[in-house]
Design a protein around this motif. Structure first.
Motif, mmCIF file in Angstrom:
data_model
loop_
_atom_site.group_PDB
_atom_site.id
_atom_site.type_symbol
_atom_site.label_atom_id
_atom_site.label_comp_id
_atom_site.label_asym_id
_atom_site.label_seq_id
_atom_site.Cartn_x
_atom_site.Cartn_y
_atom_site.Cartn_z
ATOM 1 N N PHE A 277 3.272 -3.539 -11.532
ATOM 2 C CA PHE A 277 3.302 -2.393 -10.616
ATOM 3 C C PHE A 277 4.135 -2.760 -9.385
ATOM 4 N N VAL A 278 4.966 -1.821 -8.971
ATOM 5 C CA VAL A 278 5.801 -2.018 -7.785
ATOM 6 C C VAL A 278 5.749 -0.753 -6.941
ATOM 7 N N LEU A 279 6.126 -0.890 -5.671
ATOM 8 C CA LEU A 279 6.170 0.254 -4.772
ATOM 9 C C LEU A 279 7.608 0.642 -4.472
ATOM 10 N N TRP B 45 -4.697 -1.960 -4.212
ATOM 11 C CA TRP B 45 -3.482 -2.785 -4.239
ATOM 12 C C TRP B 45 -2.331 -2.064 -3.528
ATOM 13 N N VAL B 46 -2.190 -0.762 -3.764
ATOM 14 C CA VAL B 46 -1.121 0.008 -3.117
ATOM 15 C C VAL B 46 -1.281 -0.048 -1.599
ATOM 16 N N LEU B 47 -2.502 0.143 -1.133
ATOM 17 C CA LEU B 47 -2.762 0.121 0.310
ATOM 18 C C LEU B 47 -2.377 -1.228 0.911
ATOM 19 N N GLU B 48 -2.808 -2.303 0.282
ATOM 20 C CA GLU B 48 -2.509 -3.644 0.795
ATOM 21 C C GLU B 48 -1.019 -3.938 0.766
ATOM 22 N N VAL C 211 0.333 6.435 2.538
ATOM 23 C CA VAL C 211 -0.288 6.004 1.281
ATOM 24 C C VAL C 211 -1.220 7.107 0.799
ATOM 25 N N ASN C 212 -1.104 7.493 -0.454
ATOM 26 C CA ASN C 212 -1.973 8.515 -1.039
ATOM 27 C C ASN C 212 -3.329 7.920 -1.408
ATOM 28 N N LEU C 213 -4.378 8.645 -1.079
ATOM 29 C CA LEU C 213 -5.729 8.255 -1.488
ATOM 30 C C LEU C 213 -6.187 9.138 -2.638
ATOM 31 N N SER C 214 -6.784 8.526 -3.651
ATOM 32 C CA SER C 214 -7.372 9.304 -4.740
ATOM 33 C C SER C 214 -8.747 9.811 -4.317
ATOM 34 N N MET C 215 -9.250 10.769 -5.083
ATOM 35 C CA MET C 215 -10.582 11.307 -4.803
ATOM 36 C C MET C 215 -11.627 10.202 -4.845
ATOM 37 N N GLY D 234 9.454 7.983 9.132
ATOM 38 C CA GLY D 234 8.338 7.534 8.299
ATOM 39 C C GLY D 234 8.801 7.329 6.878
ATOM 40 N N MET D 235 7.893 6.874 6.046
ATOM 41 C CA MET D 235 8.210 6.685 4.630
ATOM 42 C C MET D 235 6.914 6.781 3.837
ATOM 43 N N GLU D 236 7.034 7.232 2.609
ATOM 44 C CA GLU D 236 5.869 7.326 1.727
ATOM 45 C C GLU D 236 5.978 6.266 0.646
ATOM 46 N N ALA D 237 4.888 5.515 0.458
ATOM 47 C CA ALA D 237 4.849 4.509 -0.602
ATOM 48 C C ALA D 237 4.493 5.193 -1.905
ATOM 49 N N LEU D 238 5.323 5.021 -2.915
ATOM 50 C CA LEU D 238 5.134 5.668 -4.212
ATOM 51 C C LEU D 238 5.019 4.595 -5.296
#
Length: 610
Positions: free
Chosen positions: A356-358, A409-412, A433-437, A373-377
């Motif tokens: 997995f990569v961002l 992991w994405v958040l970190e 960073v997107n948060l899931s439900m 700003g930027m969005e991590a995907l």
């Protein structure tokens, strides 16, 4: 008495002999025998006396006609009668009807010299049943059985305990329906009984659509009340005991009978769906529910587990196809289910293998053209299949629960990368960073965010968390969580705004800083007046609520000009830049001349925006 005619007759005078006389005779005989046989204990008569008067176990002496001669304990508590009431009365008179025949058979065997044991049920004088265990032994004089000794033990409480344990093991304690174990045992039995026959067992697996929303809106107690109503309706179609079971949560299983073809089972399922169409009432509010069902008909080699697994696979297909429908299992679903499990396993391996990569997509200020700003995907670079679309693996991760460790992991990684760029002297801008439900509703979310910020050293104002509108429906919980995040200094935005169910009242009161207009509205703002009106209304509303607005999915210069005209604050999309791997994003941030590389300052653009 007639019931005992098969047992022979004892002389009338013998039946009248009191047990005290028999005991006296036994004591005298024992003393005489003691003198003749020194191996017999000298205290035998005292032993008999103690057993009769002080034994914790009740016993009675029954004559050959089945009448009470004596009983060592006061029988009132057990039977409701005194010793005087029971003297000379028939033992059979106390018995529950179902215990008559086995008791008579036991007494007959005992009169022929056998020791026996039997569970029986009697009727107390006031009418309530009592369960007893009786142990019988012959009373012998000079080689002949003259009476029956009956040892009595009350086992009512033990039987009630066993029945309770059985109920708990095989029934659902809320609905009273059979549970999974009961249903599977019954299904296995029916499969055995129909083996080799033309007709085949058919089952369905049912899931109530949107039940979690009911729990969220009304609370779990009302959710349980709704499940009780659902269970009652389902029993109208599956009325035979054992045909309907509550498997877990809002899932039920039903036995549809034996069919020659799947179409017969489908007709039964349609009846089930019909009984759920009428609205339910919950706390005075009408609730419309639907259900998704999977149907499976047994094929050769299927046992109960495999048949249920097929019905479950068909249920998932029905839910994937939009819910409120049923689907009949077909052979192609089995590889699909296996592929899904394999895919979930591969995802877990990919995380440890660093597959997995961002990627990062810049966000531009529409007034200045600068990156703000930027969005991590998240992207998955599979070792064999190459890049896998997020639309393929994100839903699978959410369904399996793997989205939580993956989201952590994405958040970190996003915080660590942003801090690394800042330490290299690049512009300090927030990363989204997107948060899931599942992540948002974790109790330790705020603690996790605080921990990540501390570990990476990123200042809180440079982290932005994106949530969806549906996450704000549980207002109390969302408010508490968002308030803590705001106190930490973390920014929060609502992603895909306009596609959910947000209330303006909630938006006004929740600590949210930004709305992201969903790309579906931006895509057609030049061609669809409705979308153009929605976008302009969202921008105006957000500004009146002191919220910033960013538009997603901007792909053309015309879309950008429209957004600038309506004073949208920021934009994100391929028109500015596609998502970039970290190395390319670094180059973009290092280019100090980089601006919104469009003619935003040209005379033509300026004129169009007047």
């Amino acid at each position: 008495m007639e019931e005992w005619s098969v047992l022979g007759h004892w002389p009338f005078w013998a039946a009248a002999v009191p047990i005290a006389g028999a005991a006296a005779w036994g004591w005298a005989a024992a003393r005489s025998k003691n003198r003749e046989n020194p191996s017999v204990p000298a205290y035998q008569s005292e032993l008999l006396h103690s057993l009769y008067n002080y034994s914790p176990i009740a016993f009675a002496v029954i004559d050959r006609q089945g009448r009470f001669l004596d009983i060592n304990h006061d029988p009132y508590e057990l039977f409701g009668y005194s010793k005087e009431d029971m003297a000379g009365q028939s033992f059979v008179r106390l018995l529950d009807e179902d215990s008559h025949t086995p008791t008579l058979q036991t007494f007959y065997r005992t009169l022929n010299g056998e020791n026996c044991s039997l569970d029986i049920r009697i009727r107390h004088k006031d009418g309530h049943p009592i369960d007893l265990n009786i142990a019988t032994s012959p009373m012998i004089r000079r080689g002949k059985t003259i009476a029956i000794l009956v040892f009595v033990q009350d086992i009512s409480e033990r039987k009630r305990t066993l029945e309770r344990n059985h109920y708990m093991a095989y029934y659902d304690d809320m609905t009273g329906l059979p549970n999974r174990r009961h249903f599977m045992n019954g299904l296995e039995r029916r499969i055995r009984e129909t083996a080799g026959q033309e007709l085949r067992p058919a089952i369905c697996y049912l899931d109530v659509d949107g039940f979690k929303l009911v729990n969220t809106s009304f609370g779990r107690d009302f959710g349980d009340m709704l499940l009780l109503q659902v269970a009652e309706r389902l029993t109208r179609c599956l009325s035979v005991h054992g045909d309907l079971a509550r498997m877990e949560g809002d899932e039920f299983a039903g036995y549809l009978g034996e069919v020659s073809e799947p179409a017969e089972a489908a007709r039964k399922v349609e009846q089930i769906m019909e009984v759920l169409e009428e609205p339910f009432e919950l706390n005075g509010v009408p609730i419309h529910l639907s259900a998704s069902l999977g149907v499976a008909v047994r094929e050769p080699g299927d046992d109960a587990s495999s048949l249920l697994r097929k019905a479950d696979a068909a249920l998932h297909r029905a839910k994937e196809n939009g819910r409120n429908d049923y689907h009949i299992h077909t052979p192609d679903m089995d590889p699909a289910a296996l592929d899904k499990l394999t895919f979930q396993h591969e995802m877990r391996k990919a995380l440890s293998a660093e597959e997995f990569v961002l990627f990062y997509q810049p966000q531009y200020d529409l007034a200045s053209g600068q990156i703000v700003g930027m969005e991590a995907l998240l992207r998955w670079k599979h070792a064999e299949r190459g890049y896998i679309s997020p639309g393929e693996f994100i839903p699978a991760a959410e369904e399996s629960g793997f989205i939580v460790p993956l989201g952590d992991w994405v958040l970190e990684e996003a915080c660590r990368q942003n801090k690394r760029w800042q330490d290299a002297g690049l512009p300090k801008i927030p990363v989204s960073v997107n948060l899931s439900m599942r992540q948002f509703f974790r109790r330790d979310l705020t603690a996790k965010v605080e921990e990540v910020l501390a570990q990476t050293g990123l200042e809180p104002q440079y982290l932005e968390l994106e949530i969806t509108e549906s996450m704000t429906m549980d207002v109390d919980r969302a408010s508490d969580c968002l308030a803590i995040l705001k106190k930490l200094g973390v920014q929060v935005s609502i992603d895909d705004f306009g596609t959910g169910y947000s209330s303006f009242h909630y938006l006004k009161n929740l600590p949210i800083g930004k709305l992201k207009i969903d790309r579906s509205f931006v895509r057609d703002i030049q061609q669809d007046p409705g979308d153009a009106a929605i976008v302009s209304a969202i921008i105006a509303m957000a500004h009146n609520l002191q919220l910033q607005v960013i538009a997603e999915g901007v792909e053309t210069e015309e879309q950008m000009h429209f957004l600038r005209r309506h004073r949208c604050d920021e934009m994100q999309g391929y028109f500015g830049s596609p998502p970039l791997p970290a190395a390319d994003m670094l180059k973009l941030l290092e280019d100090k001349r980089n601006r919104f590389a469009l003619s935003v300052t040209s005379e033509a653009a300026a004129a169009s925006e007047e």
